[in-house]
Design a protein around this motif. Sequence first.
Motif, PDB file in Angstrom:
ATOM      1  N   SER A 163      56.132  76.718 -38.330  1.00 51.56           N
ATOM      2  CA  SER A 163      54.529  77.751 -38.370  1.00 51.56           C
ATOM      3  C   SER A 163      54.251  77.473 -39.344  1.00 51.56           C
ATOM      4  O   SER A 163      55.101  77.421 -40.366  1.00 51.56           O
ATOM      5  CB  SER A 163      55.483  78.912 -38.604  1.00 51.56           C
ATOM      6  OG  SER A 163      55.699  79.954 -39.782  1.00 51.56           O
ATOM      7  N   HIS A 164      53.011  77.951 -39.828  1.00 47.37           N
ATOM      8  CA  HIS A 164      51.990  78.330 -41.469  1.00 47.37           C
ATOM      9  C   HIS A 164      51.651  80.310 -41.065  1.00 47.37           C
ATOM     10  O   HIS A 164      51.613  80.533 -40.560  1.00 47.37           O
ATOM     11  CB  HIS A 164      51.027  77.242 -41.152  1.00 47.37           C
ATOM     12  CG  HIS A 164      51.164  76.195 -40.256  1.00 47.37           C
ATOM     13  ND1 HIS A 164      51.761  74.944 -41.110  1.00 47.37           N
ATOM     14  CD2 HIS A 164      50.754  75.744 -38.780  1.00 47.37           C
ATOM     15  CE1 HIS A 164      51.773  73.870 -40.478  1.00 47.37           C
ATOM     16  NE2 HIS A 164      51.245  74.164 -39.154  1.00 47.37           N
ATOM     17  N   GLU A 217      45.611  77.776 -38.016  1.00 47.41           N
ATOM     18  CA  GLU A 217      45.531  76.892 -37.903  1.00 47.41           C
ATOM     19  C   GLU A 217      44.598  75.444 -36.609  1.00 47.41           C
ATOM     20  O   GLU A 217      44.081  76.211 -35.655  1.00 47.41           O
ATOM     21  CB  GLU A 217      47.039  75.148 -37.857  1.00 47.41           C
ATOM     22  CG  GLU A 217      47.153  73.751 -37.392  1.00 47.41           C
ATOM     23  CD  GLU A 217      47.797  73.070 -37.412  1.00 47.41           C
ATOM     24  OE1 GLU A 217      48.226  71.826 -37.141  1.00 47.41           O
ATOM     25  OE2 GLU A 217      48.883  74.096 -37.149  1.00 47.41           O
ATOM     26  N   SER A 269      48.146  82.318 -36.536  1.00 41.72           N
ATOM     27  CA  SER A 269      49.048  82.674 -37.748  1.00 41.72           C
ATOM     28  C   SER A 269      50.407  82.985 -37.064  1.00 41.72           C
ATOM     29  O   SER A 269      50.803  83.808 -36.580  1.00 41.72           O
ATOM     30  CB  SER A 269      48.633  83.502 -38.682  1.00 41.72           C
ATOM     31  OG  SER A 269      48.961  84.013 -39.580  1.00 41.72           O
ATOM     32  N   TYR A 281      43.533  73.960 -41.888  1.00 47.02           N
ATOM     33  CA  TYR A 281      44.754  75.699 -42.150  1.00 47.02           C
ATOM     34  C   TYR A 281      43.602  76.549 -43.131  1.00 47.02           C
ATOM     35  O   TYR A 281      43.447  76.194 -44.030  1.00 47.02           O
ATOM     36  CB  TYR A 281      45.881  75.181 -43.127  1.00 47.02           C
ATOM     37  CG  TYR A 281      47.336  74.380 -42.380  1.00 47.02           C
ATOM     38  CD1 TYR A 281      47.586  74.634 -41.315  1.00 47.02           C
ATOM     39  CD2 TYR A 281      46.917  73.047 -42.740  1.00 47.02           C
ATOM     40  CE1 TYR A 281      48.624  73.769 -40.320  1.00 47.02           C
ATOM     41  CE2 TYR A 281      47.528  71.903 -42.078  1.00 47.02           C
ATOM     42  CZ  TYR A 281      48.500  72.186 -41.023  1.00 47.02           C
ATOM     43  OH  TYR A 281      49.189  71.654 -40.553  1.00 47.02           O
ATOM     44  N   VAL A 291      44.605  79.502 -44.712  1.00 48.42           N
ATOM     45  CA  VAL A 291      46.496  80.216 -45.207  1.00 48.42           C
ATOM     46  C   VAL A 291      46.410  81.169 -46.730  1.00 48.42           C
ATOM     47  O   VAL A 291      45.598  80.877 -47.625  1.00 48.42           O
ATOM     48  CB  VAL A 291      47.501  79.098 -45.144  1.00 48.42           C
ATOM     49  CG1 VAL A 291      47.538  77.952 -43.807  1.00 48.42           C
ATOM     50  CG2 VAL A 291      47.213  78.191 -46.343  1.00 48.42           C
ATOM     51  N   LEU A 334      52.991  75.605 -47.541  1.00 48.17           N
ATOM     52  CA  LEU A 334      52.002  75.441 -45.514  1.00 48.17           C
ATOM     53  C   LEU A 334      52.900  75.497 -44.211  1.00 48.17           C
ATOM     54  O   LEU A 334      52.339  76.052 -43.374  1.00 48.17           O
ATOM     55  CB  LEU A 334      51.289  73.948 -46.109  1.00 48.17           C
ATOM     56  CG  LEU A 334      50.322  73.822 -45.462  1.00 48.17           C
ATOM     57  CD1 LEU A 334      48.910  74.607 -44.992  1.00 48.17           C
ATOM     58  CD2 LEU A 334      49.803  72.346 -45.842  1.00 48.17           C
ATOM     59  N   VAL A 335      53.968  74.603 -44.069  1.00 50.11           N
ATOM     60  CA  VAL A 335      54.925  74.610 -43.460  1.00 50.11           C
ATOM     61  C   VAL A 335      56.083  75.548 -43.455  1.00 50.11           C
ATOM     62  O   VAL A 335      57.017  75.102 -44.907  1.00 50.11           O
ATOM     63  CB  VAL A 335      55.374  73.414 -42.958  1.00 50.11           C
ATOM     64  CG1 VAL A 335      56.219  72.802 -42.045  1.00 50.11           C
ATOM     65  CG2 VAL A 335      53.682  72.156 -42.728  1.00 50.11           C
TER      66      VAL A 335
END
Length: 128
Positions: free
Chosen positions: A59-60, A64, A95, A115, A117, A123-124
């Motif tokens: 997920s982030h 995305e 998200s 992204y 964020v 990020l990942v």
Amino acid sequence: MKMVQAIALALVLAGAAAAHAEQPLQRTDLLKSDIDVPGHEVVQVRVDFAPGVLAPNHSHPGEEVAFVIAGTLEYQLEGRQPVTLKAGESLFIPSGVVHSAKNVGGGKASELATYIVRKGAPLVVPEK
């Protein structure tokens, strides 16, 4: 002597290019910038998938937008049916939603991931 150095340099560069090309999943950072939303940033990454390669569940810390540049990718978002996209098609991933992406075409596939964020967060986030 210059000829030997030129040959050695060519071999090193060819080896580096071959090593880069052999990676099944290659991420290339393109852009990272602050935005007007406090505590957030935009990040843009190109992701190249070798045939059959899966980017496993993750997920982030923000939204995305995945845009398929080449090939065919299958996205599996948690709680939804798989979605298959071809070059020129895009997908919004909310998200925190756990998802995966797999190259289901016959050749290399690539996506442009954009992204929005939380700044400073990884990020990942791999699925546990």
